[in-house]
Design a protein around this motif. Sequence first.
Motif, short mmCIF file in Angstrom:
data_model
loop_
_atom_site.label_atom_id
_atom_site.label_comp_id
_atom_site.label_asym_id
_atom_site.label_seq_id
_atom_site.Cartn_x
_atom_site.Cartn_y
_atom_site.Cartn_z
N LEU A 531 0.85 -1.19 0.00
CA LEU A 531 0.00 0.00 0.00
C LEU A 531 0.88 1.24 0.00
N MET A 532 0.54 2.19 -0.90
CA MET A 532 1.27 3.46 -0.94
C MET A 532 0.39 4.56 -0.37
N LEU A 533 0.98 5.43 0.43
CA LEU A 533 0.29 6.61 0.96
C LEU A 533 0.90 7.85 0.34
N THR A 534 0.05 8.71 -0.19
CA THR A 534 0.52 9.96 -0.79
C THR A 534 -0.48 11.06 -0.51
N SER A 535 -0.14 12.27 -0.96
CA SER A 535 -1.02 13.43 -0.77
C SER A 535 -0.77 14.41 -1.90
N PRO A 538 2.97 18.76 0.45
CA PRO A 538 3.62 18.36 1.69
C PRO A 538 2.82 18.74 2.93
N LYS A 539 3.15 18.07 4.04
CA LYS A 539 2.61 18.38 5.36
C LYS A 539 1.10 18.20 5.44
N GLU A 540 0.58 17.21 4.73
CA GLU A 540 -0.85 16.89 4.84
C GLU A 540 -1.08 15.69 5.75
N GLY A 541 -0.01 15.12 6.30
CA GLY A 541 -0.16 14.02 7.25
C GLY A 541 0.01 12.64 6.67
N LYS A 542 0.61 12.52 5.47
CA LYS A 542 0.78 11.20 4.88
C LYS A 542 1.84 10.38 5.61
N SER A 543 2.93 11.04 6.03
CA SER A 543 4.00 10.29 6.73
C SER A 543 3.54 9.82 8.09
N SER A 544 2.87 10.70 8.85
CA SER A 544 2.35 10.29 10.15
C SER A 544 1.27 9.23 9.98
N SER A 545 0.50 9.30 8.89
CA SER A 545 -0.54 8.30 8.64
C SER A 545 0.08 6.95 8.32
N SER A 546 1.14 6.94 7.51
CA SER A 546 1.79 5.67 7.19
C SER A 546 2.41 5.06 8.44
N LEU A 547 3.02 5.89 9.30
CA LEU A 547 3.60 5.40 10.55
C LEU A 547 2.52 4.83 11.45
N ALA A 646 6.37 10.58 -2.08
CA ALA A 646 6.42 12.04 -2.14
C ALA A 646 5.05 12.59 -2.54
N PRO A 647 4.80 13.89 -2.32
CA PRO A 647 3.53 14.50 -2.77
C PRO A 647 3.41 14.42 -4.28
N VAL A 664 -3.49 2.45 -3.57
CA VAL A 664 -3.04 3.75 -3.06
C VAL A 664 -4.06 4.27 -2.06
N LEU A 665 -3.56 4.81 -0.96
CA LEU A 665 -4.38 5.50 0.03
C LEU A 665 -4.04 6.99 -0.04
N PHE A 666 -5.04 7.80 -0.39
CA PHE A 666 -4.81 9.23 -0.61
C PHE A 666 -5.10 10.00 0.67
N THR A 667 -4.16 10.89 1.04
CA THR A 667 -4.28 11.67 2.28
C THR A 667 -4.65 13.11 1.95
N ILE A 668 -5.68 13.63 2.64
CA ILE A 668 -6.17 15.00 2.42
C ILE A 668 -6.20 15.72 3.75
N GLU A 669 -5.61 16.92 3.80
CA GLU A 669 -5.64 17.73 5.02
C GLU A 669 -6.95 18.52 5.06
N ALA A 670 -7.68 18.41 6.16
CA ALA A 670 -8.95 19.14 6.31
C ALA A 670 -8.69 20.64 6.43
N ASN A 671 -9.63 21.43 5.90
CA ASN A 671 -9.64 22.89 6.03
C ASN A 671 -8.44 23.56 5.38
N SER A 672 -7.75 22.89 4.50
CA SER A 672 -6.54 23.48 3.94
C SER A 672 -6.43 23.25 2.44
N THR A 673 -6.35 22.01 2.01
CA THR A 673 -6.12 21.71 0.60
C THR A 673 -7.37 22.04 -0.22
N LYS A 674 -7.17 22.74 -1.34
CA LYS A 674 -8.28 23.18 -2.18
C LYS A 674 -8.73 22.03 -3.10
N ASN A 675 -9.98 22.15 -3.50
CA ASN A 675 -10.57 21.11 -4.35
C ASN A 675 -9.81 20.95 -5.66
#
Length: 726
Positions: A531-535, A538-547, A646-647, A664-675
């Motif tokens: 499984l790959m985690l991406t976003s 950067p800094k959307e929480g993919k690394s902490s999510s994979s850990l 990487a992002p 693939v598991l896609f990581t999205i930061e709430a209240n930040s990343t635009k549509n």
Amino acid sequence: MNQLTNYLGDPAFTHYADTPLADDSRAESGLSVLERIWAAILNHRNLALGVVAGVFLLGLLATFLATPQYTSTTRLEILPDAPVATSVEGQRDKALINELSFYNTQYSLLRSEALAERVVRAGNLTVDKDFLSAFELDGAADASMTSVQRQGLAKKAAEILLDRLSVLPVRNSSLVDVSFATPSPNLSSKLANLWAQQFLQASIDRRFAATTDARQYLESRLDTLRQNLETSERALINYGMTKGIVTISSQRDINGRTQSETLVGADIAEVGKALTKARELRIAAEAEIANTLTGSAAVVAPTIGRLRERRAELETELTKLRTTFAEDYPAVVSLRGQIQTLDRSIASEVSRSTQGNREAYNAAVRRERDMQVELDRLTAKYNVQQRESIEMAILQREVDSNRQIYDGLLQRYKEIGVAGVGTNNIAVVDIAKAAERPSSPRLLLNVALSLIAGISLAAGLIFLLEKMDSSIRDPQDVAKRFNLPLLGAIPETEQAVAQDILDKKSTIYEAYFSVMTNLSFLTEHGAPRSLMLTSSRPKEGKSSSSLSLASVLVATGKSVILVDADLRNPSLNRYLEMPNKSGLSHYLSGDDNLNDMIATLPNFGFSLMTAGKTPPNAAELLGSDRLSLLIETLLTRYDHVLIDSAPLLGLADAPLIARRVEGVLFTIEANSTKNRIIATSLMRLRMSGARLFGAIVTKVNTKNHGYGYGYGYGYGFSYGQDEVKK
């Protein structure tokens, strides 16, 4: 959203396919419209409170700095028509008056510039000290002003009056309130009364001017119509004299048309009556011709009767004598001679009576014939006059038309003369008095208006900000906007994720355990092995999510290895405070010493392969076949291989890795990343042929409370902790 059904074999997740994408507000986000509004207010509560407080303070400041105004009101009564009514024929029908139009006209006249200029002249306001000082015109008024300057001052005074004027009709009545608000109570009452007086006087002047103009117009029209009437009557009379048409009587009907009777017509009527009477006499005489008892025979009828009675007596006596004596007896001969004499007398009298009836009949016939001849003569003459009277009828209609118009205008002329002296239809009901207290500013009203304005402004700003914000506020929007299943929402935490994930009772652990549970339904063999985690960035929480996912998978008894594939900006070694001497970049570069590149983490229970030294050609290394070989090798040693890539934006690393893993598991930061950014990233992944299992939304904080996630993680994931502590 329907994509999830293709991945799931368990019916527990079939609700993703059955849920409509965008039917209404509740189906779209799980919240009603009111709940979404409340969530927006909570998210921007500080802004809303600041705006409301600012507008409220401005309202208070404006209230305390405003100059007090005193309002005085004059009440007028305006009737649609003058109260004095005339009894002359042709009076205007009041039912035809359009009252709405009338009153709108009166209200416009009350607000007219002409009336304002009239009030300025009548009140001599350009030199009135109270007026000039109240509106700070002292410096503009000077005895040495030119006529142009005086006109300018008068115009400015009129504009001030119109600005301070208020005309308010009283509902369901003929009353109107005229009000003025000025800094002086005495000036307000003076202006209100002066305005009402001048409006009343202006109405009287208009009525008088209108009456005078109407009389002058009607007088000129009457002269013209009188001449036309005389000319038409003269033409009618001359035509009748020329054609010999003698009119003996005439009368006008209810429509004003003249009905005339001529001499010939009257003669025909009389002759007709005489003919009818003669015909009746002739018929009666014809019936009495052979009758000796009626008509002319009635004169001699008594004589004939007596003669017949005498003969009867002699006949009786002769009969008696014949029974005794012979025919030659002298007495019998004498009686027979007397009877014969009586017979001759009776016959003579009967003949004379019959001749009288015959003569009476003949006279009746001659009379009837003479009347018929006279009637025929008059009828022929009447027919000739009828043909000639067509022109006369045209002339008569012209006379009637001119007379009707003349009579109508004459009646209107008289009516105007009577109505012109009537009273005005405008009256002053209540005069204005000096106000005892200011009418404005009104503290409570201004406070209420300030609050309403502040709330309205705050609502507008919140609406604008909500429309401009295209980030993920409600995690459920992931499925609706991007057709991507939501596998979990991760709450924001103040501590490091590497520390919280070790506490199995923490909200972070519970959130990622929920994600892992959802992942276990994605394939037939449970959670994806690679499984790959991406976003997107950067800094959307993919690394902490994979850990965190690696830690949760280890807790289920699985062997897990976490590979840091972000060769350009590795972060797992920093989170775990480990050296990054050798790792993925070295293996991809050709180093086969894999065991030296893998480190075991006793605290977490999984193995880690760091990124290694940053290479100059990261994309080329990730696109090589050694990455596929590495994944296959690791899958022989571990149950699960998690890759932190990487992002996506601006880099080709993630699409290159996505083709080599199971999903693939896609990581999205709430209240930040635009549509737009998220959509672009997902498009790149789909174009690479990657299999997207779903998305997780990270850093869900208090802004998302309105959507149910703050309460869910604050209560659901920590449920039971208090019991344990006890």
